[in-house]
Design a protein around this motif. Structure first.
Motif, PDB file in Angstrom:
ATOM      1  N   ILE A   1       0.868  -1.182   0.000  1.00 24.29           N
ATOM      2  CA  ILE A   1       0.000   0.000   0.000  1.00 24.29           C
ATOM      3  C   ILE A   1       0.900   1.227   0.000  1.00 24.29           C
ATOM      4  CG2 ILE A   1      -1.857   1.216   1.189  1.00 24.29           C
ATOM      5  CD1 ILE A   1      -2.600  -1.564   0.093  1.00 24.29           C
ATOM      6  N   ARG A   2       0.687   2.100  -0.953  1.00 24.33           N
ATOM      7  CA  ARG A   2       1.586   3.227  -1.126  1.00 24.33           C
ATOM      8  C   ARG A   2       0.850   4.551  -0.857  1.00 24.33           C
ATOM      9  NH1 ARG A   2       6.198   1.365  -3.557  1.00 24.33           N
ATOM     10  NH2 ARG A   2       5.997  -0.777  -4.334  1.00 24.33           N
ATOM     11  N   ASP A   3       1.652   5.566  -0.434  1.00 23.00           N
ATOM     12  CA  ASP A   3       1.075   6.881  -0.183  1.00 23.00           C
ATOM     13  C   ASP A   3       1.065   7.695  -1.473  1.00 23.00           C
ATOM     14  OD1 ASP A   3       3.672   7.705  -0.614  1.00 23.00           O
ATOM     15  OD2 ASP A   3       4.121   8.010   1.518  1.00 23.00           O
ATOM     16  N   ALA A   4       0.717   8.998  -1.309  1.00 22.97           N
ATOM     17  CA  ALA A   4       0.591   9.866  -2.496  1.00 22.97           C
ATOM     18  C   ALA A   4       1.914  10.061  -3.208  1.00 22.97           C
ATOM     19  CB  ALA A   4       0.013  11.236  -2.074  1.00 22.97           C
ATOM     20  N   HIS A   5       2.984   9.809  -2.495  1.00 24.29           N
ATOM     21  CA  HIS A   5       4.314   9.961  -3.098  1.00 24.29           C
ATOM     22  C   HIS A   5       4.860   8.645  -3.653  1.00 24.29           C
ATOM     23  CE1 HIS A   5       4.387  14.007  -1.440  1.00 24.29           C
ATOM     24  NE2 HIS A   5       4.070  13.493  -0.242  1.00 24.29           N
ATOM     25  N   GLY A   6       4.061   7.577  -3.545  1.00 20.37           N
ATOM     26  CA  GLY A   6       4.506   6.280  -4.078  1.00 20.37           C
ATOM     27  C   GLY A   6       5.312   5.473  -3.113  1.00 20.37           C
ATOM     28  N   ALA A   7       5.453   5.944  -1.882  1.00 21.15           N
ATOM     29  CA  ALA A   7       6.221   5.165  -0.901  1.00 21.15           C
ATOM     30  C   ALA A   7       5.321   4.114  -0.270  1.00 21.15           C
ATOM     31  CB  ALA A   7       6.789   6.084   0.159  1.00 21.15           C
ATOM     32  N   CYS A   8       5.843   2.888  -0.115  1.00 24.52           N
ATOM     33  CA  CYS A   8       5.086   1.776   0.481  1.00 24.52           C
ATOM     34  C   CYS A   8       5.160   1.913   1.992  1.00 24.52           C
ATOM     35  CB  CYS A   8       5.668   0.448   0.017  1.00 24.52           C
ATOM     36  SG  CYS A   8       4.789  -0.985   0.671  1.00 24.52           S
ATOM     37  N   PHE A   9       3.999   2.034   2.601  1.00 27.78           N
ATOM     38  CA  PHE A   9       4.006   2.182   4.052  1.00 27.78           C
ATOM     39  C   PHE A   9       3.266   1.032   4.737  1.00 27.78           C
ATOM     40  CE2 PHE A   9       0.102   4.122   2.578  1.00 27.78           C
ATOM     41  CZ  PHE A   9      -0.832   3.710   3.488  1.00 27.78           C
ATOM     42  N   ALA A  10       2.534   0.222   3.961  1.00 23.24           N
ATOM     43  CA  ALA A  10       1.790  -0.888   4.573  1.00 23.24           C
ATOM     44  C   ALA A  10       1.629  -2.031   3.571  1.00 23.24           C
ATOM     45  CB  ALA A  10       0.428  -0.405   5.072  1.00 23.24           C
ATOM     46  N   LEU A  11       1.250  -3.210   4.127  1.00 21.32           N
ATOM     47  CA  LEU A  11       0.968  -4.398   3.312  1.00 21.32           C
ATOM     48  C   LEU A  11      -0.405  -4.919   3.676  1.00 21.32           C
ATOM     49  CD1 LEU A  11       4.292  -6.398   3.923  1.00 21.32           C
ATOM     50  CD2 LEU A  11       3.822  -4.823   2.047  1.00 21.32           C
ATOM     51  N   GLU A  12      -1.059  -5.502   2.717  1.00 19.53           N
ATOM     52  CA  GLU A  12      -2.312  -6.186   3.027  1.00 19.53           C
ATOM     53  C   GLU A  12      -2.418  -7.408   2.115  1.00 19.53           C
ATOM     54  OE1 GLU A  12      -5.356  -3.504   0.296  1.00 19.53           O
ATOM     55  OE2 GLU A  12      -5.264  -3.198   2.455  1.00 19.53           O
ATOM     56  N   GLY A  13      -3.049  -8.406   2.698  1.00 18.81           N
ATOM     57  CA  GLY A  13      -3.145  -9.660   1.956  1.00 18.81           C
ATOM     58  C   GLY A  13      -3.843 -10.726   2.764  1.00 18.81           C
ATOM     59  N   TYR A  14      -3.613 -11.978   2.407  1.00 17.39           N
ATOM     60  CA  TYR A  14      -4.243 -13.073   3.143  1.00 17.39           C
ATOM     61  C   TYR A  14      -3.259 -14.238   3.235  1.00 17.39           C
ATOM     62  CZ  TYR A  14      -5.277 -14.611  -1.631  1.00 17.39           C
ATOM     63  OH  TYR A  14      -5.176 -14.963  -2.977  1.00 17.39           O
ATOM     64  N   VAL A  15      -3.473 -15.076   4.280  1.00 21.78           N
ATOM     65  CA  VAL A  15      -2.613 -16.237   4.569  1.00 21.78           C
ATOM     66  C   VAL A  15      -3.500 -17.461   4.729  1.00 21.78           C
ATOM     67  CG1 VAL A  15      -0.900 -17.218   6.121  1.00 21.78           C
ATOM     68  CG2 VAL A  15      -0.916 -14.758   5.717  1.00 21.78           C
ATOM     69  N   GLN A  16      -3.137 -18.590   4.068  1.00 22.04           N
ATOM     70  CA  GLN A  16      -3.918 -19.827   4.177  1.00 22.04           C
ATOM     71  C   GLN A  16      -3.020 -20.975   4.625  1.00 22.04           C
ATOM     72  OE1 GLN A  16      -5.733 -19.764   0.126  1.00 22.04           O
ATOM     73  NE2 GLN A  16      -7.658 -20.116   1.245  1.00 22.04           N
ATOM     74  N   ASP A  17      -3.622 -21.921   5.355  1.00 19.48           N
ATOM     75  CA  ASP A  17      -2.914 -23.138   5.816  1.00 19.48           C
ATOM     76  C   ASP A  17      -2.835 -24.128   4.644  1.00 19.48           C
ATOM     77  OD1 ASP A  17      -1.989 -25.466   6.979  1.00 19.48           O
ATOM     78  OD2 ASP A  17      -3.171 -25.213   8.815  1.00 19.48           O
ATOM     79  N   ILE A  18      -1.634 -24.487   4.244  1.00 21.48           N
ATOM     80  CA  ILE A  18      -1.438 -25.447   3.133  1.00 21.48           C
ATOM     81  C   ILE A  18      -0.676 -26.676   3.618  1.00 21.48           C
ATOM     82  CG2 ILE A  18      -1.525 -23.666   1.355  1.00 21.48           C
ATOM     83  CD1 ILE A  18       1.578 -23.881   1.241  1.00 21.48           C
ATOM     84  N   THR A  19      -0.735 -26.928   4.940  1.00 21.77           N
ATOM     85  CA  THR A  19       0.042 -28.045   5.496  1.00 21.77           C
ATOM     86  C   THR A  19      -0.330 -29.364   4.833  1.00 21.77           C
ATOM     87  OG1 THR A  19       0.199 -26.873   7.603  1.00 21.77           O
ATOM     88  CG2 THR A  19       0.670 -29.242   7.612  1.00 21.77           C
ATOM     89  N   GLN A  20      -1.610 -29.655   4.678  1.00 18.84           N
ATOM     90  CA  GLN A  20      -2.031 -30.927   4.062  1.00 18.84           C
ATOM     91  C   GLN A  20      -1.570 -31.014   2.612  1.00 18.84           C
ATOM     92  OE1 GLN A  20      -6.240 -31.399   4.588  1.00 18.84           O
ATOM     93  NE2 GLN A  20      -6.039 -32.075   6.725  1.00 18.84           N
ATOM     94  N   ARG A  21      -1.724 -29.879   1.912  1.00 17.57           N
ATOM     95  CA  ARG A  21      -1.285 -29.902   0.521  1.00 17.57           C
ATOM     96  C   ARG A  21       0.215 -30.146   0.421  1.00 17.57           C
ATOM     97  NH1 ARG A  21      -0.666 -24.547  -2.539  1.00 17.57           N
ATOM     98  NH2 ARG A  21       1.529 -25.051  -2.166  1.00 17.57           N
ATOM     99  N   LYS A  22       0.994 -29.492   1.312  1.00 16.51           N
ATOM    100  CA  LYS A  22       2.440 -29.685   1.302  1.00 16.51           C
ATOM    101  C   LYS A  22       2.794 -31.124   1.637  1.00 16.51           C
ATOM    102  CE  LYS A  22       5.484 -27.194   0.996  1.00 16.51           C
ATOM    103  NZ  LYS A  22       6.356 -26.860  -0.144  1.00 16.51           N
ATOM    104  N   ALA A  23       2.041 -31.714   2.581  1.00 17.64           N
ATOM    105  CA  ALA A  23       2.308 -33.112   2.918  1.00 17.64           C
ATOM    106  C   ALA A  23       2.051 -34.013   1.719  1.00 17.64           C
ATOM    107  CB  ALA A  23       1.437 -33.535   4.108  1.00 17.64           C
ATOM    108  N   ALA A  24       0.949 -33.706   1.003  1.00 12.99           N
ATOM    109  CA  ALA A  24       0.638 -34.499  -0.186  1.00 12.99           C
ATOM    110  C   ALA A  24       1.712 -34.309  -1.248  1.00 12.99           C
ATOM    111  CB  ALA A  24      -0.737 -34.114  -0.724  1.00 12.99           C
TER     112      ALA A  24
END
Length: 717
Positions: A116-139
């Motif tokens: 997420i960037r301000d009016a000057h284009g500087a990144c000051f924050a992040l946003e997103g999502y995280v999911q559990d993929i433990t079973q998929r990784k095991a497979a």
């Protein structure tokens, strides 16, 4: 990492309830955080608890734990590098890493987000999502492990593994298959072998058979073929494979395994060869002979041709084998086998029946003339001289022939009839061939009956000795007696030696019969001596030693044992040995005769003049007597050549300081010629036929103070 940040004025909007409901049901967590060193959280959805074991508030402003601490220590640096690299490039980021839950469990997560960037284009924050993929990784890990294991098996298997198509060669091969086919690498093999029908299979029909099995049955099991290696060598392989089909049931490719069975095939071929061929000569044995003969008869029936069976027996092979040793005997058999093969056409068969017997199968002959031509070549080839231990030796053969269809219409009959004809060839002097005739069946039956009866004769005490006197030609006095065996058969009456001795020699019975003759003659001579017959020195008895007896290594021990058992003084025993047997292995004969002489006995060379003695060898022989063969005595009174030969033998004996005995003396003219030319002793019908022991004593031996019977002076006709 910022999570779904909403402006304050919208926090209580009607839409906010819908958004909260959506975030609560999201499988994972949605976040917004600052782009600082600890990823200071500003918002986390309710899924935080299920994923991390922490409440969302525990992360807000790092109240209890920072999200940085949640990331697995081994992954933190990598996570930060990936995110910041994406932010520098103003791109979204996506990555997988591990987190450590509150309960200590390690989970695999997948995160996707953006800056997420301000009016000057500087990144000051992040946003997103995280999911559990433990079973998929095991497979995925399990799949990767399975693939790794499969790849290990594929790469390291001892047997070849492949995938191929019906028309485009190989899709995949492992290193083992490349090695089996002689290629440096799997890829080289795949690139080279594009036309399997012609490039790989020795017999292209095997490739056709392979494809037919695959199309019809979908698999092959233990499918054996000969294939070419890269260098052109031919090997045997065994394939197990299946067809892999697509959704429409069409064959996509074949997959399977290959093993090199060349050594096994060679071993199987060796076993088959050993089962059907003679180990010594490499010729077909009885088993294969029967099959070849049946095939020849079948062809003869179809083509209306002649087929012949020739039974071959080597003459006097036993004496060669016994005198020169079994090793040399084996070399002789191999040499004869080679000579026989050289006389054959490709369609003919020469087999070893056993011992010194061979059988030839001659098929597709128009008449007996061509059969005789072949047998003539065989007899000539066998009789050619051969060298053994610096000696030039010769051996001959006797051949019996049976012809299909006249002499039999099956293998067993033809073999039996050819065998009978072979014995007839031996009776007619050996070194010839004879065709089978109907009366030979009777001869063969009688021969077998004679042999069976002969085997029982010793046990049944059916043998008896007759004695023929040896007469001093000058004085007429008896100086010795030759012991001659007779067979007193209950069924055949009195059988003369000529009718059973050859059969005893061939069957090996002569060893036991000869030992019996030696014991009995020595015992009788000792009995006469103890009774006082023959005067102070008693009577010398002479015994014929058969060729088989002389060739035995224990003959000296046998003679010594008989002398010890009977008590007969050695000087009263004379052993008669034929000239031919002595000359067969002169060095071995010299050794045995020398050891016999050391016992104190006398040795006589029987049938002298009929063999091939040389003066050089004769002077070395430790013998005492030369015995002139009856064939020279018969016509000495009328035939100048025979007279000259007899004179020469007598002169030779005198030079060598040997006594001379002439056998077969039947007339007074013969006796007088021999006496006038210096022969010492004679024996024959002119003096007496061989007599039983009692009759011999009565006619020729005198007790002290008695005069011998008239037979001593009167010839017995």
């Amino acid at each position: 990492m910022a999570r779904a940040f909403l402006p304050a004025q919208q926090a209580f909007s009607p839409e906010s309830g819908l958004l909260s409901h959506l975030l609560a049901n999201f499988d994972g967590l949605v976040y917004r955080c600052l782009a600082d060193s600890n990823w200071t959280m500003q918002f986390l959805s309710e899924g935080c608890m299920g994923l991390t074991g922490y409440l969302p508030g525990d992360f807000i402003a790092n109240a209890t734990i920072s999200y940085e601490e949640l990331i697995h220590p081994d992954d933190r640096s990598r996570v930060r590098d990936i995110i910041f690299d994406a932010l520098r490039r103003n791109e979204r980021f996506s990555l997988e890493y591990r987190i450590v839950r509150r309960d200590g469990a390690v989970r695999w997560v997948w995160e996707r987000g953006t800056g997420i960037r301000d009016a000057h284009g500087a990144c000051f924050a992040l946003e997103g999502y995280v999911q559990d993929i433990t079973q998929r990784k095991a497979a995925e890990d399990a799949l990767q492990e399975a693939e790794r294991r499969y790849r290990s098996i594929f790469e390291n298997a001892i047997e070849g593994i492949f995938q191929s198509t019906s028309d485009k060669g190989y899709l995949a091969v492992n290193p083992a298959l490349a090695r089996i086919y002689g290629y440096d690498s799997p890829q080289q093999m795949i690139d080279t072998l594009r036309d399997l029908d012609r490039q790989l299979y020795v017999d292209p029909q095997r490739r056709v058979d392979f494809l037919q099995h695959m199309n019809g049955q979908g698999a092959v099991i233990n499918f054996e073929s000969q294939v070419y290696q890269r260098n052109g060598n031919v090997i045997w392989i065994s394939e197990n494979a299946r067809a892999v089909r697509g959704p429409d049931d069409a064959i996509l490719f074949f997959e399977g395994s290959v093993v090199d069975i060349t050594e096994r095939k060679a071993y199987e071929a060796k076993i088959r060869f050993q089962a059907t061929h003679d180990a010594l000569t490499g010729l077909p044995n009885r088993n294969l002979l029967r099959d070849r003969l049946e095939q020849a008869l079948l062809n003869a029936r179809r083509g209306k041709h002649l087929a012949a069976v020739a039974f071959i027996d080597l003459d006097q092979f036993k004496f060669v084998n016994d005198s020169l040793g079994h090793e040399l005997g084996d070399e002789l058999l191999k040499m004869i086998a080679g000579r026989l093969r050289s006389c054959m056409r490709a369609a003919d068969t020469v087999a070893r029946q056993g011992g010194d017997e061979f059988v030839i199968v001659l098929g597709n002959h128009k008449d007996c003339k061509t059969v005789e031509d072949t047998i003539g070549r065989v007899i000539e080839a066998v009789s050619r001289p051969w060298m053994a231990r610096d000696l030039e030796l010769r051996i001959t053969c006797s051949v019996g022939i049976a012809v299909y269809p006249n002499d039999g219409d099956n293998a067993e009959t033809l073999l039996r009839h050819a065998d009978s004809a072979m014995y007839k060839a031996k009776e007619l002097g050996r070194n010839n061939f004879q065709y089978f005739s109907a009366d030979m069946n009777q001869d063969a039956t009688e021969r077998l009956g004679t042999l069976n009866a002969l085997r029982q004769a010793l046990a049944n005490d059916e043998f008896v000795l007759h004695y023929q006197p040896k007469i001093n030609l000058l004085t007429g006095a008896v100086v010795g007696a030759e012991a001659l065996v007779r067979w007193r058969s209950p069924a055949r009456g009195m059988v003369t030696p000529n009718d059973f001795i050859p059969l005893a020699e061939e069957s090996g019975l002569i060893i036991d019969i000869g030992a019996w003759v030696l014991r009995t003659a020595c015992a009788q001579a000792m009995a006469w001596r103890q009774e006082g017959h023959g005067g102070r020195d008693a009577l010398m008895v002479s015994v014929n030693l058969s060729p088989s007896q002389l060739m035995r290594d224990d003959i000296v021990d046998v003679v010594a044992g008989v002398l010890a058992a009977t008590g007969l003084p050695p000087r009263l025993l004379e052993l008669e040995i034929t000239e031919t047997v002595v000359m067969r292995d002169i060095e071995k004969s010299l050794d045995k005769l020398a050891r016999l002489k050391m016992l104190g006995i006398r040795i006589s060379i029987d049938d002298f003049g009929t063999g091939h003695s040389s003066l050089n060898y004769l002077k070395r022989l430790p013998v005492d007597i030369l015995k002139i063969d009856r064939s020279f005595v018969n016509d000495i009174a009328t035939d100048e050549d025979d007279a000259a030969i007899v004179k020469a033998i007598i002169s030779l004996a005198r030079i060598l300081n040997l006594d001379v005995v002439a056998e077969g003396v039947e007339t007074e003219a013969q006796r007088r010629f021999l006496m006038e030319n210096g022969c010492d002793v004679g024996q024959g019908y002119h003096f007496s036929r061989p007599l039983p022991a009692a009759a011999f004593a009565s006619a020729w031996l005198a007790l002290p103070g008695e005069t011998a019977g008239t037979g001593r002076l009167a010839p017995a006709r």
